[in-house]
Every structure is written in C-alpha cells, then in structure tokens.
Design an enzyme around this catalytic site. Sequence first.
Site, PDB file in Angstrom:
ATOM      1  N   ARG A   1       0.831  -1.206   0.000  1.00 25.40           N
ATOM      2  CA  ARG A   1       0.000   0.000   0.000  1.00 25.40           C
ATOM      3  C   ARG A   1       0.866   1.257   0.000  1.00 25.40           C
ATOM      4  O   ARG A   1       1.785   1.374   0.798  1.00 25.40           O
ATOM      5  CB  ARG A   1      -0.916   0.002   1.224  1.00 25.40           C
ATOM      6  CG  ARG A   1      -1.947  -1.100   1.222  1.00 25.40           C
ATOM      7  CD  ARG A   1      -2.725  -1.186   2.528  1.00 25.40           C
ATOM      8  NE  ARG A   1      -3.784  -2.176   2.423  1.00 25.40           N
ATOM      9  CZ  ARG A   1      -3.603  -3.483   2.648  1.00 25.40           C
ATOM     10  NH1 ARG A   1      -2.405  -3.933   3.006  1.00 25.40           N
ATOM     11  NH2 ARG A   1      -4.622  -4.319   2.508  1.00 25.40           N
TER      12      ARG A   1
ATOM     13  N   HIS B   1      -0.966  -2.623  -4.537  1.00 24.21           N
ATOM     14  CA  HIS B   1      -0.470  -3.653  -5.452  1.00 24.21           C
ATOM     15  C   HIS B   1      -0.406  -3.190  -6.912  1.00 24.21           C
ATOM     16  O   HIS B   1      -0.835  -3.909  -7.826  1.00 24.21           O
ATOM     17  CB  HIS B   1      -1.339  -4.906  -5.342  1.00 24.21           C
ATOM     18  CG  HIS B   1      -1.175  -5.668  -4.056  1.00 24.21           C
ATOM     19  ND1 HIS B   1      -0.049  -5.567  -3.266  1.00 24.21           N
ATOM     20  CD2 HIS B   1      -2.014  -6.544  -3.415  1.00 24.21           C
ATOM     21  CE1 HIS B   1      -0.186  -6.353  -2.203  1.00 24.21           C
ATOM     22  NE2 HIS B   1      -1.361  -6.941  -2.268  1.00 24.21           N
TER      23      HIS B   1
ATOM     24  N   HIS C   1       1.522 -13.293  -5.707  1.00 23.45           N
ATOM     25  CA  HIS C   1       0.454 -13.254  -4.700  1.00 23.45           C
ATOM     26  C   HIS C   1      -0.350 -14.559  -4.664  1.00 23.45           C
ATOM     27  O   HIS C   1      -1.578 -14.539  -4.580  1.00 23.45           O
ATOM     28  CB  HIS C   1      -0.477 -12.073  -4.970  1.00 23.45           C
ATOM     29  CG  HIS C   1      -1.120 -11.494  -3.750  1.00 23.45           C
ATOM     30  ND1 HIS C   1      -2.244 -12.045  -3.176  1.00 23.45           N
ATOM     31  CD2 HIS C   1      -0.798 -10.439  -2.979  1.00 23.45           C
ATOM     32  CE1 HIS C   1      -2.603 -11.322  -2.121  1.00 23.45           C
ATOM     33  NE2 HIS C   1      -1.730 -10.341  -1.977  1.00 23.45           N
TER      34      HIS C   1
ATOM     35  N   ASP D   1      -1.077  -9.625   8.288  1.00 20.03           N
ATOM     36  CA  ASP D   1      -0.926  -8.958   6.996  1.00 20.03           C
ATOM     37  C   ASP D   1       0.300  -8.054   7.137  1.00 20.03           C
ATOM     38  O   ASP D   1       0.265  -6.878   6.809  1.00 20.03           O
ATOM     39  CB  ASP D   1      -2.175  -8.151   6.640  1.00 20.03           C
ATOM     40  CG  ASP D   1      -2.223  -7.746   5.171  1.00 20.03           C
ATOM     41  OD1 ASP D   1      -1.250  -8.062   4.437  1.00 20.03           O
ATOM     42  OD2 ASP D   1      -3.203  -7.113   4.751  1.00 20.03           O
TER      43      ASP D   1
ATOM     44  N   GLU E   1       4.585 -13.299   0.483  1.00 20.39           N
ATOM     45  CA  GLU E   1       4.949 -12.320  -0.530  1.00 20.39           C
ATOM     46  C   GLU E   1       6.362 -11.796  -0.273  1.00 20.39           C
ATOM     47  O   GLU E   1       6.561 -10.785   0.396  1.00 20.39           O
ATOM     48  CB  GLU E   1       3.936 -11.173  -0.531  1.00 20.39           C
ATOM     49  CG  GLU E   1       2.494 -11.631  -0.720  1.00 20.39           C
ATOM     50  CD  GLU E   1       1.487 -10.586  -0.276  1.00 20.39           C
ATOM     51  OE1 GLU E   1       1.600  -9.420  -0.714  1.00 20.39           O
ATOM     52  OE2 GLU E   1       0.582 -10.934   0.522  1.00 20.39           O
TER      53      GLU E   1
END
Length: 348
Positions: free
Chosen positions: A79, A104, A178, A251, A312
């Site tokens: 982000r 992304h 991803h 996350d 990721e």
Amino acid sequence: MKIIEQHLTEIEPTWQEFTLVNDNQTEVSFLNYGGIITEIKTPDQDGNVENIVLGFEDYRDYTANPAFFGAIIGRVAGRIPNASLPINNQTYQLSANEGINHLHGGPNGFHSVLWEAESFRTDHSVGVTLTHRSPDNDGGYPGTLDVDVTYELDNQNRFTITYHAKTDKTTPLALTNHSYFNLSGNGKHTVENHSITMPSKRFAELDSNFIPTGNILDAAGTPFDFTNGRHIKGSIESDHPQNKIVGSGYDHYFLFVNRVKPDVKVCEPESGRTLTVTTDEPGMVMYTSNNLDENLKLKSGTSRNYMGLCLETQRHPATLSHSNFPPILLTPEKEYRSRTTFTFDTED
C-alpha cells in the site's frame, strides 16, 4: 519433464495457460494474463496429487480478481498511502484502488497485463519467461520499465520465480507473487493448522489502515515470533493488538536479518506436505487471508477467511516514507534482480 500449453479461446483476446510438469507428479499452471498461477499440484505423504493454491473456477473471474489470486504484483507490492509517490523532491499521483490508497500496483497493475510468453527447456528444468514493457506514466509511475519474470520447475520439486527489470527514469519497484497456498490439498481445510518456521525477529507495525507506522517491532515473545515454529490458529486467536488490527491474523512485513536458509518453512500435518521458501529479498509480507472476500467461486469451493496463506517475498513501499526499511528505488544505471524458490516436499 514437459510443458503443456492451452489457448483459452473463450476469452478475448485469447489467453494462454502453461503447465510445467516434472517427473515427480508436480505441476505448476499459470496464465500469460497477469502471470497468474492457477494451480500447483503436488502429492501428499500418501501419493495423492492435489492442488495447493487458491484459484477461480471460471477463468473469466481473473479479470476482476479482487484478491489478486496467484498474480504478479507490480510495479509496487503493498500500500502507498494517499496514492502519493514522493521521489527526489517530486510527487507523482498514482491511481487509487483501495479507498484513497494505491494497492499492489493500482487497478491496472501487472496483475491485469497480458504478458508476452516464451517457453524453454534445459537439461534440468522447464519454464516460461514472461515479458512486459510498462510505459512512462503507467498508472502514474515515472519511467519506461522493461520487466521479465521467469517461472521455472525442476525435478527437485523447486519452483523458482526470477524477476529482472530496467528503467530509463528513477522509479520504485517491488515485485512479488500473490499466490494463496493451502497445503491441505484441494482446499479441504483452512490454513489455521499450518505451522510456520522462519528466522525473522522483527516485523513492521501497522496502523488501522494497514499502513506501516515506521516502527519496527521486536517479535520475541509475541505471536510474531516464528523462529521455533508456530501454528497459525493460535495466533489468530491471540489478543495482540497487531493481530487484531488486521482482522485477527497477519498482513505484516517480516524483515530478514542475518538469515539462514531456508528462509521460511510451512508444514501441514494431515497431508504431510511441506513448503520451503528461499529468497534473496530482504523481507516478506505474510497474509493469512483474514479479510478474504466471501462467496468467490473457487476450484476448491466457496471462499472464506483463512483459506490461503500468502508468502509475498518483497521489498516494501514503507521505505518511501521511512528510511529504516530496505530501499526500492530503481535507477537507470542499475538493474532489478530478485529470485524466490518454492520447494515442495512431504515430511519424512
């Protein structure tokens, strides 16, 4: 070893799906659209071959793909707050696609590009190289960027993704894949019973918008300490504010410092499958699909929270605001290179 190519003529323009097959019943399938990995099939400890990544039942659903299933992410994974990109005392306005933020690579990022594809074979592997030219001001990013991503599978069950890029102007670049892994096979269970081991001792603190605050926190003694292995379920149930803030799970960006290889190991006890991730990237965002859109029609059934685990490996856009993160600016005199290998196996 072989490569199978399929043309999806029901979609305009026609997409290609490639399947890399080794001699051990391991298969990796992906599209030239978005470089999207649609299936990875591996045997469990009893020899049952099943799919271990999430993907849509209908290929046409990848044109929206709100969860970015299996895709190449770029130019920048993560982000960027206010979709505002500061570079060398100049600000570039990017396309916003998560409220006011840029996520992304934006709405027309690399996940929605129809890549050129060229297959190859070596004595030890099969693979496909995907190439794309991203023009100057693409999504608001400066510079014309030439990027190639290679997917390669060998007979040691190693699936390697290699990234390479060049630019004619200074631009940020942080590429990743991803894919959502679920080692239970065909999505039989959520990933809550997966255990993860990784040597990271530090992670990035997030605010309520999932944007790094700039603080790098010590993982020791917290649910973010995976140095001795930890099941996802216990961490999902934790009261740690950083677990809660992202919807009970992870996350977060984990930094690798003084690491030993392998970098990350994931185990699923019922199937006996293991996944080892080795990378030259300085860190990894781990996402436990705590906020996965519900009722998506997947090959493994209807989507729900905790159905997949994203690993990721990447650099992080937080460095644009906070100098204590690894840098992501690519300049014309340098080339971007990165490699991550996913090795599939079963417990002895």
